[in-house]
Structures are given as C-alpha cells and as structure tokens.
Motif scaffolding. Structure first.
Motif, mmCIF file in Angstrom:
data_model
loop_
_atom_site.group_PDB
_atom_site.id
_atom_site.type_symbol
_atom_site.label_atom_id
_atom_site.label_comp_id
_atom_site.label_asym_id
_atom_site.label_seq_id
_atom_site.Cartn_x
_atom_site.Cartn_y
_atom_site.Cartn_z
ATOM 1 N N PRO B 116 0.810 -1.232 0.000
ATOM 2 C CA PRO B 116 0.000 0.000 0.000
ATOM 3 C C PRO B 116 0.841 1.278 0.000
ATOM 4 C CG PRO B 116 -0.246 -1.229 2.080
ATOM 5 C CD PRO B 116 0.465 -2.122 1.119
ATOM 6 N N ASN B 117 1.956 1.285 0.694
ATOM 7 C CA ASN B 117 2.771 2.504 0.707
ATOM 8 C C ASN B 117 3.348 2.829 -0.666
ATOM 9 O OD1 ASN B 117 2.792 1.692 3.673
ATOM 10 N ND2 ASN B 117 3.741 3.737 3.689
ATOM 11 N N LEU B 118 3.659 1.794 -1.423
ATOM 12 C CA LEU B 118 4.215 2.048 -2.753
ATOM 13 C C LEU B 118 3.110 2.470 -3.716
ATOM 14 C CD1 LEU B 118 6.883 -0.780 -3.077
ATOM 15 C CD2 LEU B 118 6.989 1.421 -1.890
ATOM 16 N N LEU B 119 1.947 1.848 -3.582
ATOM 17 C CA LEU B 119 0.827 2.275 -4.437
ATOM 18 C C LEU B 119 0.481 3.737 -4.181
ATOM 19 C CD1 LEU B 119 -1.653 -0.745 -4.414
ATOM 20 C CD2 LEU B 119 -0.276 0.110 -6.322
ATOM 21 N N LYS B 120 0.559 4.110 -2.901
ATOM 22 C CA LYS B 120 0.189 5.477 -2.531
ATOM 23 C C LYS B 120 1.134 6.515 -3.147
ATOM 24 C CE LYS B 120 0.214 6.697 1.766
ATOM 25 N NZ LYS B 120 0.095 6.417 3.222
ATOM 26 N N LEU B 121 2.377 6.109 -3.358
ATOM 27 C CA LEU B 121 3.361 7.022 -3.965
ATOM 28 C C LEU B 121 2.814 7.659 -5.233
ATOM 29 C CD1 LEU B 121 6.842 5.263 -4.091
ATOM 30 C CD2 LEU B 121 6.218 7.298 -2.786
#
Lengths: 505, 505
Positions: B116-121
């Motif tokens: 999720p943190n990478l998608l949020k980028l």
C-alpha cells in the motif's frame, strides 16, 4: 492549442529569406508545404527559450552540484533540471532558465517532456501497479506481456525480423546480442547443440573449447557501450577505454566522407572501397590466426564517434561480406532507432537486400533489447537471461509512444523538419564557411562540424547561453537529437539562434 | 487488519511440536517471543495458498506461453502472473492459482506485491512525472537528485562507504565497478592520472599500455552477472558461459563446508585455510606472468552457485590478502543486499576490520549501483558513464521502501522469521535425513540441499503444486528468498507444506 506568436512568424520569415540567400541548391518547398504546422504538438509549450541567469549553469545548479559531489562523482554533470516544469521540447533548469532542447537526454526522449498522453497513462490503476511490481520477466511475465510486446516492439519491428529479446539498457542489449552471435556461430561450427563434457567443463574455467577464441569486427570511431564486451568494440574516445583490459578483436576503418557529398563522389566511393577491403582483409587475418570473426557490429550512423555516415552501397556490401564469410551482421540502432532519421530504423534507408541478422536498440525505444532472425534463437533456456530482462512499465509507455507517433505522423514530421534544419544549416554553412562545415544528417539526426574542437565547444556553449541545449560528438561535431515532436517552428528558433551565435564568433 | 484464522494457529502449534521433536539443539523462544506478529503487514493478504488447476502451469499459462514463444525465446518461462491481483507475499497466476512466494522474482521484491505505501506514492503528480521523464542522470539530474540519494541509498550505505554510483542493473553495476578497480589500480601504478599519448592512442585499438593486461580474481561457483566482463568472473553454471569468449583470469576455490557446522569445525577451518592459500598462490602466479590481480570479487554468500557460505574468518583473511597484495576487495551484494540476511548488507555480519573497497547491489535495492571508498573516485569525468546511469523513479520507490523497512522493523522481522525457518527446516532435516541436508542461512536468506539434483527438483516442483513458490540454486539446493514482509505465520505455512512434501517423497 496555442497559435504561434509574432516571434515565431517573424522567425519563419527570417529563415525563408536566409534560405533564399543561400547557394541556390536548396529549395523552399518545405516551407511552403501545406503540412507545415504552426501549432505545438504539446499544448502549453513555451513560445521560445528564456534565460534568466547571467551564465549557465546558474547559482542553484552550482550549489546542487556541490551537494551531489559529496556523495557521487559528478564531473560530468552539466545542469540540474526541473523535470516537473519541463514541457514538450523545452527543459527548465533549477535556476529557471528555459531552453529549447535539441539533445533530449542524449536522444532518449521520443515525445519530449511530460507529454499529455504519457501523463494520462498513470490514471489507469493497473498501469500504476506495473511501475511497482517489477517481474523477473524471463521466468514470470505478467498476463499481458505477449500482447504488450505485440503492440509495442513488434508493431515497429524492422522488416524481416520477428523475434525479440528485451533488456534494460543499450549496453546490456549489445552484450547479449554479442553472446547470441557467439552461440549461433559455435552452433554452426559444431553442427548441433549437444555440448560435450569437455566444452561444459572448460567453459567453467574460461578455457577452450567451451570459452572459444572468437572475435567481433568493429570500426574505428564506433560506440557500442561501456561494459567490457561492448567496450572492446567501442573506439570513440580514449577516456572511455583507458585502463580497462580489452580483447584483441579486429577493428576496421569506418568511411569518413568529404562534404558536400555531391562534390566528392569519386573520393567517397574510393573511401568505401578501401574500408570494405580492410574489413575483408581483417576477417581473413583473424580467421587465419585462430580467432575467427563471428560477427560484424556497426552503427548505421556512428553517433558518439562524430555522426559519421556510410553510404547505402557501403552497408549493402558490408552485409554481403558478412554473409560470404559466415559472420553475423549486427546493426546497433541504440542511438538511431525509434524514429529520429524519419524511419523507425535507420538501416531501412539502406535498401539492404535482406534484413540484418540482429538489430539492437535502447534510448528512444525506452527499453533495451534486440530483434533477431529466427536462426539466432538459442537452443536452450537460460543461455540469454538475467533477473529483470527489461521492464514491463517501459513497454507500456512505449506502446503509448508508438500510438502517438502514428496518430501525429511524427515520422513524417521528423522527415519534414529535418529538411528544414538541413536547408537552414547548409545556408549558414555557406554564410559562415570559416566556422562550420560538413552538415550531414537523416531526418533530424543531424550534425555539422565546427572548424576545430575549440570552435565546436564554443558553439555548443554559446547556443546554451542563448537558450538552445545541444550536444557535441566526436572531435568537433555539434549534434542535434531533438524529440520526434520537434516541429518547423522549433527548427526556426534553433536556426535563428545558431545564426546569431555564428555571427558573433 | 486480518487476524490469523484457525489454520494458522494450528499450524503454529504443529511447528512448535515439530521443533520439540527435533534434535534438541533448537530452542523454542522465538515462538514464545512477544514480538511474534500474527497480523499480516500487508492488509488484505490471503490467509494461505489456494490451487485451482490440477497441475501448474495451468492451461492459461500454457496458452500464453505459446503466444509469447512466437515472438520471444521462452524456454525459461515458468508461469504467467497476474500482478494486479498479487498481494504481499502472495502471487496469483493467470489460472487463478494463489501461491505463497518465497522466491520473489529472484529475490528482488523487498516489500512483496502491491504494497500500500508504494501504491500510494503514485498519488503524487510530481512522482508520476518521474516515471515518464527519464533523465540522462550523469549529465542532467533532476533538482531533487542529491536529496533523493541521501534519503535512499546513502541512508543505508554500508559503514565506511560514502560515495555512490548508480546503474540500471546488477550486471552493469559489476561491470562498472570492475572498471573502477582497473582505473584505480593503474592510477596507483602510474602514480598520477596524466595519461601519456601512447596510453591514449593504444587503448583506442585495445592494445597495451592503454588497454592493460590486468585481471580480477573470482571464485568457482560465483555468479556476478552475464555481460562479458561479469561472465568472465561467473562460474556457476556452464549453460551461462558456454560459447562466449572469456578472459584468462584467476579462479580460486570458494569454501564448501560440511554441515551442521558445529560438528565439522576442524574440517571447515581446514577448508578455509586451503582456499585462502590458493587465493594467495594465484595472485602471485598471475602477477608473475604479467597479468596482475587488480582486485578480488566475491559474493558474501554464493547464491546462484548453491548458497555457499564462507566463515567470518574466511572473509576477514581474504580482505587482508587483498590489502597485502594491493588488490581491491569487492563484495557483490546484488542478491544478498537490501535486508534479507537481517542486516542491510550481508558483509556486516563478517566483522571486517574495515569496509570493503567496493560493494555492488541491485535487486532488492530496486536500482543497481555500487558504494566505494573515496580513493576509488575517478580522476576524470566520463570514465564511468552511460546514458541513463540508473533511474530516479527507482530511487523514489526505494526511499519509500526504506521508510517502511524502518517503520515496520523489517530487518528485525527478517532476523526473527529467519530463526523460525532455520529451526523448522533443521527439524525437518532431522526427520527426513534421507531427503534433505545442509540447512544454512542468515536471516531468511536460507537454503537446504536435496539429497541429489533430482530430489531437489522434485521438492521445488511439489512445493509449487502445493502452493509454495520457491527456487533452486546450484546443483541441488532449494533456496528461500522471501520478501522482508515475510512473517512467522508465512514461515509456518511454508514449513507445513514442506513437511507434507517431504513426507510424500
């Protein structure tokens, strides 16, 4: 879409009059062409360069450089750019200078900066995921990989080449294509690919017969990359090669023509003949000394080496020599591929009787890789392999690039704007023969020489100060590598600034 | 967050009892640790594997393979994956099979899939632009490049190494690090970097003194990549090397230990001694024959070669030998770097008296590159250079990965879950000594041997059919390369399935 401002129009007029004032051999039909677009292909593009610092690099770039040099060797850094604010053919640097970019990250931005179609791609969540889930493509490709390849790389494959291998960069493309050639050559020698135990054992310790004495023939002035296999075939600048061990492989002369071509037909034909003769001599020599030439590797235009062109006849006969001697014929289109010459592949200009055996690419293709004839397919898995083997997100972007190239007729645009540039630079060459000469090019893949290396450096530097970002190559060439969205009105700005710079030398 | 289902809990119980039934040398504190997390670090992760086709690859993968093989040599393709539906530690293939992934794209997914943190980028427009505006980093980096580097690669730099060069992949990292070593070595020999005309001229035709006779010492079983310089130092599998010319560089034996280590202390120390002796002999031999050893290149754990470990003492003494002989000491952390051993860099386990001279990386670091001591900085620009020199978008993702690793204590997690895996596999080794042996590892970078190559292949194949995606390495090892988000409950599923597979052999 923005209409051209007064500046542009007056620029076009100036160009037309300069062309007419030239030698008379150029015609002005391109300017009169109904295709001439005066609207920018990238909405919102600036109307021209705008320099705000007294010198370039400005103070912010210089301060960033100091920071960067603390952690990274930074001698080659020229400018820090603001990629968010760069648009179309224009780069904006961290000091706010806005330059017309005819160099485009060493020829690697097909649609310039922040093209709206590429930005829009990122609205698709499935495509966003492709940016963060990088597969080991050689083992576990995504569901859509075959289709993506068909819609991108295969949609623009050079005629006659139907098999592709993807790689991450130009050097890896050439390195692996070289290996592919060696495997093909040995397979032909053996007559099969049932490897002997001796071969299997000896290759593990870098000895014959498993690690054979084979060579590739390359050309003086060539640039094929900087990894150690590629570097052995690179001969453009000493600083690239010095101190690195290299193999003893044959190196032939690449034709160096006299310009204008039409005035030196006989000498240039003689130059072709001499170079081809040397190729054949070297092949015989290396075959005789037990290091057979498995392939010939060549750029269709030697780019880093100074934008050296060979004639169609040279390339046709070179291919024939390769064929006659059982050597593969590899054309390295890393810098020329992807449209800048007005065709997707520069070698398409050469009217070769058949396809080259291997064509390598990178840069404007966004991914590295190579096309090859089917006979070059490896007989076993894992012979050509690495963890990533390129990257699907590059292919997704490339697919969109290819769509835009088609939709906007960008190859045609490149051909047309290339003619305007060539006419204009020829005219300037006629006006300032004491400063520049030897204008040459295909499409917008154009170069001209400064009268000496110092003059070249001065032209590139003064162009930059005037808001034009170009590059040098070879000893004394200025090279143009604009994006495929470089239009006549951009050419006009370039010619205008170049005239000013030459006039002030 | 999802709580563990009944299946998990009963799995944990089974593991505890299996551990207790083992040799008695393992302790069960890890299981009782208060740190034991039973919630998935990636919300929404499946609770376990789920196989829906009778065999794997299923019919859709097989049909895609047929399509792909039309345009790309595809012998090494194992499965087509649905990357959109893959999540955390789980991959989903195009047939809908859901597998626990302990191989993670050959060890290159630090946070698994769709974190999720990478998608949020990708919500940040400025970051989106970084994905489509790829700079020529060595000349025109973006405004934020120094800061991005500081927050990513420099934030986890190996102690003592403060200079970085970025590259696009592992092979390019090693190739360029090798060149850096040769340049450093020649610079020392010369005593300066004012190159002579003879050096400048001779290197252009691959001749001495410009292209010197220098070598790098590598190890049998090593894997450093497949471009031609790297391939000369790679000795893991014949199929990688066969038919490709290689340089005659020295190759020493890498220690091959007997397991369990604690039962073979004397033999393994003797093994170290012999290998180190051979290294020193080879250096003298190659120096004497006019091809001096400019550097020693080694993996901290030989990964592709079969997960071969060397003792701390071996690496300490190897570094001392390099120093004594004026050779650079390069540690290739392409597969080991980025956290899987429980430290960011595997060589940090070795208690070396000083930093290695160069540390190369790629894979879990998302970008390639290398750290080096300052004395290795090139004296001139453009000596180490290429068009892209890596890619800023990778650095942006890496920066976020590093934040998550810190926030979620993923190195600690990896250490803990590695202990659980080691205990569990050791217990299975005790139970099935006729099938597996030689369990070894650091963190979750773990391998064990099948009793022979066929058994290994069967174990990997049957694990896959049971919903566990692992990999092989060397002749007969099964290797685990899970993501850093691999938790105790995932380990438990793995051990459970492995027990079933071994019980049915």
């Amino acid at each position: 879409m923005r209409m051209l401002g007064r500046h542009m129009v007056s620029g076009l007029q100036r160009h037309a009059s300069r062309t007419l004032a030239g030698t008379g051999v150029k015609n002005q039909t391109t300017l009169a062409s109904p295709d001439l677009k005066v609207e920018s292909l990238v909405p919102g593009e600036p109307s021209g360069p705008r320099m705000v610092t007294d010198s370039i690099p400005g103070p912010v770039s210089q301060s960033r450089l100091k920071d960067l040099n603390q952690i990274q060797p930074s001698q080659s850094i020229q400018l820090f750019l603001d990629y968010d604010r760069s648009l179309g053919n224009y780069i904006v640097d961290v000091d706010g200078n806005q330059l017309l970019d005819v160099y485009t990250q060493i020829s690697s931005m097909p649609l310039g900066y922040n093209h709206p179609n590429l930005l829009k791609l990122l609205d698709d969540p499935s495509i966003v995921k492709a940016f963060i889930n990088r597969p080991a493509l050689g083992a576990f490709p995504g569901a859509d990989w075959p289709e993506r390849l068909s819609n991108s790389l295969m949609a623009v494959a050079p005629p006659g080449l139907k098999t592709i291998t993807t790689m991450a960069c130009g050097s890896c493309s050439n390195e692996n294509a070289y290996k592919q050639i060696f495997m093909w050559y040995r397979s032909k020698q053996r007559g099969h690919d049932n490897f002997s135990q001796e071969e299997l054992d000896s290759c593990m310790i870098n000895q014959e017969p498993g690690s054979p004495q084979l060579s590739l023939l390359s050309f003086h002035g060539a640039f094929h990359g900087r990894t150690m296999g590629c570097l052995t075939t690179t001969h453009s600048k000493a600083i690239h090669k010095l101190d690195v061990p290299a193999m003893d492989w044959p190196i032939a002369r690449f034709p160096l023509y006299k310009y204008p071509l039409e005035e030196h037909t006989r000498e240039n034909q003689e130059e072709d003949r001499k170079c081809l003769e040397e190729v054949e001599d070297l092949i015989h020599q290396y075959n005789a000394k037990g290091m057979p030439v498995a392939g010939i590797v060549i750029e269709p235009i030697q780019a880093e080496g100074g934008d050296n062109h060979g004639s169609n006849e040279f390339f046709q006969q070179l291919q024939a020599i390769a064929k006659r001697n059982g050597a593969a014929f590899l054309i390295d289109e890393v810098q020329t591929g992807g449209g800048p010459t007005g065709k997707y592949w520069c070698h398409e200009h050469f009217d070769l009787p058949e396809a080259p055996d291997i064509v390598t690419f990178s840069k404007k293709m966004l991914t590295g890789g190579y096309y090859m004839k089917d006979e070059f397919r490896p007989s076993h898995g894992y012979r050509i392999y690495n963890t990533w083997m390129g990257e699907p997100s590059k292919i997704i972007v490339l697919e969109e690039v290819i769509k835009v190239v088609k939709r906007d007729n960008l190859l045609e645009n490149t051909k047309n704007v290339g003619e305007i540039l060539m006419q204009g630079i020829h005219a300037l060459e006629d006006k300032y023969p004491q400063h520049i000469n030897s204008t040459r090019g295909k499409g917008t893949f154009i170069a001209f020489n400064g009268k000496d290396p110092a003059t070249r450096d001065k032209i590139v530097g003064n162009l930059k100060a005037a808001g034009i970002h170009s590059g040098g190559c070879g000893e004394q060439a200025v090279r143009l590598r604009p994006a495929l969205i470089f239009q006549p009105h951009h050419a006009e700005i370039f010619l205008d600034k170049l005239e000013t710079v030459l006039g002030q030398l």
